[in-house]
Write a protein that holds these residues in place. Structure first.
Motif, PDB file in Angstrom:
ATOM      1  N   ALA A   1      41.946  46.079  28.720  1.00  0.00           N
ATOM      2  CA  ALA A   1      41.850  46.325  30.161  1.00  0.00           C
ATOM      3  C   ALA A   1      43.232  46.462  30.794  1.00  0.00           C
ATOM      4  CB  ALA A   1      41.076  45.198  30.826  1.00  0.00           C
ATOM      5  N   ASN A   2      44.168  45.597  30.405  1.00  0.00           N
ATOM      6  CA  ASN A   2      45.551  45.661  30.888  1.00  0.00           C
ATOM      7  C   ASN A   2      45.618  45.680  32.421  1.00  0.00           C
ATOM      8  OD1 ASN A   2      48.307  45.737  30.661  1.00  0.00           O
ATOM      9  ND2 ASN A   2      48.432  47.944  30.277  1.00  0.00           N
ATOM     10  N   GLY A   3      44.813  44.819  33.040  1.00  0.00           N
ATOM     11  CA  GLY A   3      44.828  44.712  34.498  1.00  0.00           C
ATOM     12  C   GLY A   3      43.855  45.614  35.209  1.00  0.00           C
ATOM     13  N   MET A   4      43.197  46.505  34.506  1.00  0.00           N
ATOM     14  CA  MET A   4      42.260  47.437  35.123  1.00  0.00           C
ATOM     15  C   MET A   4      40.842  46.868  35.098  1.00  0.00           C
ATOM     16  SD  MET A   4      43.637  51.166  33.825  1.00  0.00           S
ATOM     17  CE  MET A   4      43.893  50.681  32.126  1.00  0.00           C
ATOM     18  N   GLY A   5      39.991  47.400  35.957  1.00  0.00           N
ATOM     19  CA  GLY A   5      38.609  46.950  36.035  1.00  0.00           C
ATOM     20  C   GLY A   5      38.193  46.699  37.465  1.00  0.00           C
ATOM     21  N   VAL A   6      37.119  45.939  37.628  1.00  0.00           N
ATOM     22  CA  VAL A   6      36.591  45.613  38.955  1.00  0.00           C
ATOM     23  C   VAL A   6      37.411  44.475  39.557  1.00  0.00           C
ATOM     24  CG1 VAL A   6      34.560  44.882  40.249  1.00  0.00           C
ATOM     25  CG2 VAL A   6      34.294  46.353  38.241  1.00  0.00           C
TER      26      VAL A   6
END
Length: 244
Positions: free
Chosen positions: A154-159
């Motif tokens: 994810a590396n900080g990405m997502g909801v």
């Protein structure tokens, strides 16, 4: 190289301005040939032996030969690899539709999350904020987003976005905030510690210890759009002293 280009650094250029490439009349047989490559950033376009300006703004330069136009543009054009803040608008089957502020919405697959499988689906609802990256950004194809990097993390990405505030600024301020040594960001962190998510599409999400501080930070960042460095430092100093 284009004569007069470096002399125009910091000056205001308008669409239609152009620079012509200089050519050597004589060729030396002993001196080594070292052609200079010119890298054109946003607002500049190379056409043969001419360099055309297609946006209005200030000409910027970075060593050795990188030039671009620093403009107050707010319309975002998606580009592959850029990270943006989007809003989930439609949930249909295996694909989400995400509004990122462009001319059309982007698609986001439910498998484009870390650890997502057909049985383990991510909990994404309409109205959620997502921090995602473009993998397809072509004028002839529908934009596509993912919430994982090349290694599947994810590396900080997502909801995200619980308890924060979302607002928009110009794309020029976004580039200033994302620069390696951002003066605006360092001054802001000294004034109010906060969580800040910056999207290349001009959307910012901020969360501080209180609602009042969150609103103050949002107003400060929006004011920095049209301020010089001296004006910004004066404003931040007045806020720190409690004058505002």
């Amino acid at each position: 190289m284009f004569p007069g280009l470096k002399e125009k650094v910091g000056a205001v250029l308008l669409p239609g301005d152009e620079f012509c490439c200089e050519t050597e009349d004589s060729l030396s047989l002993t001196a080594p040939v070292t052609p200079e490559k010119l890298l054109c950033g946003p607002g500049l376009r190379r056409s043969g032996d001419r360099l055309l300006v297609c946006k209005s703004g200030l000409l910027r330069h970075k060593q050795p030969n990188v030039f671009w136009i620093d403009s107050q543009q707010r319309r975002y054009v998606p580009a592959k690899g850029e990270t943006v803040i989007g809003i989930v608008t439609v949930k249909s089957g295996d694909v989400f539709k995400v509004d990122f502020g462009g001319s059309e919405q982007a698609s986001l697959s439910y498998l484009a999350f870390e650890g997502a499988t057909k049985r383990n689906r991510p909990n994404v609802q309409v109205g959620d904020l997502v921090f995602a990256q473009f993998v397809i950004a072509n004028k002839d194809m529908e934009p596509e987003l993912v919430c994982v990097d090349s290694s599947g993390r994810a590396n900080g990405m997502g909801v995200f976005g619980a308890g924060g505030l979302l607002f928009t600024v110009s794309l020029g301020l976004v580039r200033r905030l994302l620069s390696p040594h951002s003066d605006v960001l360092s001054d802001l962190q000294q004034l109010f510690p906060c969580e800040l998510v910056v999207g290349m599409n001009g959307r910012l999400w901020v969360k501080s210890s209180s609602v009042q501080q969150t609103l103050v930070i949002a107003n400060l960042l929006q004011s920095c759009d049209t301020m010089t460095t001296m004006q910004r430092q004066t404003l931040f100093r007045r806020v720190a002293q409690g004058a505002l």
